[in-house]
Design a protein around this motif. Structure first.
Motif, PDB file in Angstrom:
ATOM      1  N   VAL A  45       2.471  25.707 -18.968  1.00 15.15           N
ATOM      2  CA  VAL A  45       1.138  25.115 -19.082  1.00 15.15           C
ATOM      3  C   VAL A  45       0.128  26.258 -19.127  1.00 15.15           C
ATOM      4  O   VAL A  45       0.033  27.055 -18.192  1.00 15.15           O
ATOM      5  N   LEU A  46      -0.614  26.351 -20.221  1.00 18.64           N
ATOM      6  CA  LEU A  46      -1.586  27.435 -20.412  1.00 18.64           C
ATOM      7  C   LEU A  46      -3.011  26.928 -20.215  1.00 18.64           C
ATOM      8  O   LEU A  46      -3.363  25.844 -20.674  1.00 18.64           O
ATOM      9  N   PHE A  98      -0.812  36.350 -29.983  1.00 17.36           N
ATOM     10  CA  PHE A  98      -0.584  35.399 -28.906  1.00 17.36           C
ATOM     11  C   PHE A  98      -0.847  33.967 -29.377  1.00 17.36           C
ATOM     12  O   PHE A  98      -0.054  33.047 -29.142  1.00 17.36           O
ATOM     13  N   LEU A  99      -1.968  33.766 -30.062  1.00 17.78           N
ATOM     14  CA  LEU A  99      -2.313  32.413 -30.505  1.00 17.78           C
ATOM     15  C   LEU A  99      -1.335  31.905 -31.554  1.00 17.78           C
ATOM     16  O   LEU A  99      -1.008  30.712 -31.584  1.00 17.78           O
ATOM     17  N   ASN A 100      -0.846  32.778 -32.414  1.00 20.23           N
ATOM     18  CA  ASN A 100       0.173  32.371 -33.392  1.00 20.23           C
ATOM     19  C   ASN A 100       1.447  31.923 -32.680  1.00 20.23           C
ATOM     20  O   ASN A 100       2.094  30.951 -33.080  1.00 20.23           O
ATOM     21  N   TYR A 101       1.801  32.639 -31.616  1.00 23.37           N
ATOM     22  CA  TYR A 101       2.987  32.279 -30.834  1.00 23.37           C
ATOM     23  C   TYR A 101       2.799  30.906 -30.185  1.00 23.37           C
ATOM     24  O   TYR A 101       3.690  30.062 -30.194  1.00 23.37           O
ATOM     25  N   VAL A 102       1.604  30.682 -29.634  1.00 16.37           N
ATOM     26  CA  VAL A 102       1.308  29.396 -28.995  1.00 16.37           C
ATOM     27  C   VAL A 102       1.398  28.262 -30.004  1.00 16.37           C
ATOM     28  O   VAL A 102       2.001  27.212 -29.750  1.00 16.37           O
ATOM     29  N   LYS A 103       0.801  28.432 -31.165  1.00 17.98           N
ATOM     30  CA  LYS A 103       0.835  27.388 -32.192  1.00 17.98           C
ATOM     31  C   LYS A 103       2.262  27.078 -32.626  1.00 17.98           C
ATOM     32  O   LYS A 103       2.599  25.931 -32.924  1.00 17.98           O
ATOM     33  N   MET A 104       3.107  28.094 -32.667  1.00 21.52           N
ATOM     34  CA  MET A 104       4.495  27.903 -33.092  1.00 21.52           C
ATOM     35  C   MET A 104       5.305  27.154 -32.033  1.00 21.52           C
ATOM     36  O   MET A 104       6.137  26.311 -32.339  1.00 21.52           O
ATOM     37  N   LYS A 105       5.032  27.426 -30.746  1.00 22.64           N
ATOM     38  CA  LYS A 105       5.841  26.890 -29.667  1.00 22.64           C
ATOM     39  C   LYS A 105       5.271  25.627 -29.021  1.00 22.64           C
ATOM     40  O   LYS A 105       5.989  24.910 -28.323  1.00 22.64           O
ATOM     41  N   ALA A 106       3.989  25.342 -29.232  1.00 20.88           N
ATOM     42  CA  ALA A 106       3.333  24.274 -28.483  1.00 20.88           C
ATOM     43  C   ALA A 106       3.833  22.892 -28.885  1.00 20.88           C
ATOM     44  O   ALA A 106       4.034  22.606 -30.065  1.00 20.88           O
ATOM     45  N   ASN A 107       4.046  22.039 -27.882  1.00 18.50           N
ATOM     46  CA  ASN A 107       4.264  20.623 -28.176  1.00 18.50           C
ATOM     47  C   ASN A 107       3.014  19.798 -27.855  1.00 18.50           C
ATOM     48  O   ASN A 107       3.000  18.596 -28.023  1.00 18.50           O
ATOM     49  N   TRP A 108       1.968  20.471 -27.369  1.00 17.28           N
ATOM     50  CA  TRP A 108       0.634  19.871 -27.184  1.00 17.28           C
ATOM     51  C   TRP A 108      -0.382  20.995 -27.125  1.00 17.28           C
ATOM     52  O   TRP A 108      -0.139  22.021 -26.468  1.00 17.28           O
ATOM     53  N   MET A 109      -1.502  20.846 -27.823  1.00 18.89           N
ATOM     54  CA  MET A 109      -2.567  21.843 -27.703  1.00 18.89           C
ATOM     55  C   MET A 109      -3.876  21.220 -28.189  1.00 18.89           C
ATOM     56  O   MET A 109      -3.885  20.210 -28.916  1.00 18.89           O
ATOM     57  N   ILE A 132      -7.171  23.541 -19.419  1.00 11.79           N
ATOM     58  CA  ILE A 132      -5.841  23.570 -20.019  1.00 11.79           C
ATOM     59  C   ILE A 132      -5.961  23.356 -21.524  1.00 11.79           C
ATOM     60  O   ILE A 132      -6.660  22.445 -21.980  1.00 11.79           O
ATOM     61  N   PHE A 133      -5.302  24.218 -22.300  1.00 12.02           N
ATOM     62  CA  PHE A 133      -5.434  24.103 -23.755  1.00 12.02           C
ATOM     63  C   PHE A 133      -4.099  23.980 -24.482  1.00 12.02           C
ATOM     64  O   PHE A 133      -4.069  23.672 -25.669  1.00 12.02           O
ATOM     65  N   ALA A 134      -2.965  24.202 -23.803  1.00  9.34           N
ATOM     66  CA  ALA A 134      -1.680  24.091 -24.505  1.00  9.34           C
ATOM     67  C   ALA A 134      -0.535  23.942 -23.514  1.00  9.34           C
ATOM     68  O   ALA A 134      -0.607  24.406 -22.370  1.00  9.34           O
ATOM     69  N   VAL A 135       0.499  23.254 -23.974  1.00  6.36           N
ATOM     70  CA  VAL A 135       1.795  23.181 -23.272  1.00  6.36           C
ATOM     71  C   VAL A 135       2.845  23.593 -24.285  1.00  6.36           C
ATOM     72  O   VAL A 135       2.908  23.033 -25.381  1.00  6.36           O
ATOM     73  N   LEU A 136       3.613  24.626 -23.962  1.00  6.38           N
ATOM     74  CA  LEU A 136       4.595  25.108 -24.920  1.00  6.38           C
ATOM     75  C   LEU A 136       5.944  25.335 -24.252  1.00  6.38           C
ATOM     76  O   LEU A 136       6.047  25.426 -23.024  1.00  6.38           O
ATOM     77  N   VAL A 137       6.975  25.394 -25.082  1.00  4.42           N
ATOM     78  CA  VAL A 137       8.345  25.619 -24.610  1.00  4.42           C
ATOM     79  C   VAL A 137       8.793  26.989 -25.083  1.00  4.42           C
ATOM     80  O   VAL A 137       8.684  27.315 -26.262  1.00  4.42           O
ATOM     81  N   VAL A 138       9.245  27.799 -24.142  1.00  2.00           N
ATOM     82  CA  VAL A 138       9.776  29.115 -24.485  1.00  2.00           C
ATOM     83  C   VAL A 138      11.182  29.221 -23.960  1.00  2.00           C
ATOM     84  O   VAL A 138      11.537  28.598 -22.963  1.00  2.00           O
ATOM     85  N   ARG A 139      12.004  30.010 -24.640  1.00  4.43           N
ATOM     86  CA  ARG A 139      13.369  30.220 -24.197  1.00  4.43           C
ATOM     87  C   ARG A 139      13.442  31.560 -23.483  1.00  4.43           C
ATOM     88  O   ARG A 139      12.953  32.568 -23.971  1.00  4.43           O
ATOM     89  N   SER A 140      14.029  31.549 -22.294  1.00  3.37           N
ATOM     90  CA  SER A 140      14.004  32.755 -21.479  1.00  3.37           C
ATOM     91  C   SER A 140      15.129  32.708 -20.466  1.00  3.37           C
ATOM     92  O   SER A 140      15.868  31.733 -20.361  1.00  3.37           O
ATOM     93  N   THR A 141      15.258  33.756 -19.690  1.00  9.27           N
ATOM     94  CA  THR A 141      16.216  33.784 -18.595  1.00  9.27           C
ATOM     95  C   THR A 141      15.570  33.200 -17.356  1.00  9.27           C
ATOM     96  O   THR A 141      14.350  33.039 -17.283  1.00  9.27           O
ATOM     97  N   ASP A 142      16.403  32.893 -16.349  1.00  7.43           N
ATOM     98  CA  ASP A 142      15.877  32.285 -15.126  1.00  7.43           C
ATOM     99  C   ASP A 142      14.853  33.171 -14.427  1.00  7.43           C
ATOM    100  O   ASP A 142      13.950  32.693 -13.748  1.00  7.43           O
ATOM    101  N   SER A 143      15.015  34.473 -14.554  1.00 11.05           N
ATOM    102  CA  SER A 143      14.137  35.383 -13.828  1.00 11.05           C
ATOM    103  C   SER A 143      12.830  35.668 -14.569  1.00 11.05           C
ATOM    104  O   SER A 143      11.947  36.322 -14.043  1.00 11.05           O
TER     105      SER A 143
END
Length: 355
Positions: free
Chosen positions: A349-350, A304-315, A278-289
């Protein structure tokens, strides 16, 4: 006089034996008046006055005119705002008809009210007097349990690792509104993402008092040192199960918190035996589906990694660097999406694994 309360589209007549009248019910009071002397009315400003008991509030009438048997308007009816009195004002021309006779007036009216819930909370059995008529009203006990406002939220999880195992820590927050809430019980259960949860930590089917602060045994704890006496346990022995938090009675405008930890399963890609990191935990906004899918970025690892760095609350930066350099030909897997009912965010969780 008759008193009724509304239940759906029906009106239920209230007698002295009627039980569990809803505290928030709309109530209709119908009053019959008989043999009112017309001359007496002329001497009293042509008005009949009925005072509503203090239990009632927000009073109004639907029909604001008084009519005779032929449908002719002979007066008006209204509720006086400052006194909550019902006023029936008759037209002078009507009262002066047939002066040679001792004219008597008969009729009825209906007024709609709600009740003062604070009075009912203190005394569910009420006795009211309307003119010379006395009525007993038996309201529901503990109306706060049904009508009180309880706000329940669950924080986004924080990720941690111990001895090679992954864990998520959550906090449940229970908050009351303007009313107390008796016998509060909170149930916490993983639904869509239970596939990724192995177990609740520090809790089983035995009812135990929650700890009062963070502890090295990872027991669920309430507050941060406050000496509350809530109970925590699992509803049954199935995994991961349902966490039960028995708070008990809560005061008005009270906030209670319970922090607990769950262990993540050691998941592997289907049909494979590659170890996951496990290398990152991030929050994304999305629909239920929508479930976050790293394969969307298979042709652009840097994006992808830039997106992870922007959204991660742990990595873990060292693993990010490995992915960035594509050293060892690592692939990425989204282990799961965790959510709350109140928001549309997803906690992902990634993990990375070597092919």
């Amino acid at each position: 006089m008759t008193i009724e309360y509304q239940s759906g589209e029906d009106w239920i007549k209230i007698t002295d034996d009627t039980k569990n009248i809803p505290a928030d019910a709309r109530i209709k009071i119908t009053v019959n008046y008989k043999n009112i002397d017309a001359k007496e009315l002329l001497n009293h400003n042509k008005t009949l006055r009925y005072h509503l008991p203090e239990l009632f509030q927000d009073s109004f009438v639907v029909l604001n005119s008084i009519q005779d048997a032929n449908g002719n308007k002979i007066g008006t009816i209204k509720v006086e705002d400052d006194t909550q009195d019902v006023l029936l004002s008759f037209e002078e021309s009507f009262l002066q008809q047939d002066e040679e006779e001792n004219k008597k007036i008969n009729g009825n009216f209906s007024v709609y009210v709600t009740t003062d819930r604070q009075l009912i909370k203190g005394q569910p059995q009420q006795t009211i007097k309307f003119g010379e008529v006395t009525k007993k009203l038996n309201f529901e006990e503990d109306s706060d349990a049904r009508l009180g406002n309880l706000e329940l939220t669950k924080t986004e999880p924080s990720y941690s690792e111990e001895n090679g195992n992954g864990y998520l820590t959550y906090t449940l927050i229970a908050k009351t509104g303007d009313d107390l809430m008796p016998d509060v019980v909170v149930k916490d259960q993983f639904t869509k993402n239970q596939t990724y949860i192995d177990s609740y930590i520090g809790v089983d089917t035995t009812k135990k008092t929650a700890a009062h602060q963070p502890n090295d045994k990872n027991l669920p704890y309430e507050g941060n040192g406050e000496q509350f006496e809530s109970k925590v346990y699992l509803q049954d022995s199935t995994k991961p199960g349902t966490l039960i938090w028995e708070i008990g009675d809560m005061k008005a405008k009270e906030i209670r918190t319970l922090t607990y930890k769950v262990k993540l399963k050691d998941l592997k890609p289907k049909g494979k035996k590659y170890p996951l990191k496990i290398f990152a935990v991030l929050v994304v906004r999305s629909t239920d589906s929508y479930i976050f899918d790293p394969s969307q970025y298979k042709n652009n690892r840097q994006q992808f990694l830039n997106y992870v760095k922007m959204k991660a609350n742990w990595m873990q930066n060292d693993k990010i660097e490995i992915l960035n350099s594509q050293s060892g030909n690592y692939s990425v897997l989204a282990l799961g999406t965790c959510s709350t009912d109140q928001v549309d965010d997803r906690t992902v969780v990634l993990a990375m694994y070597k092919k």
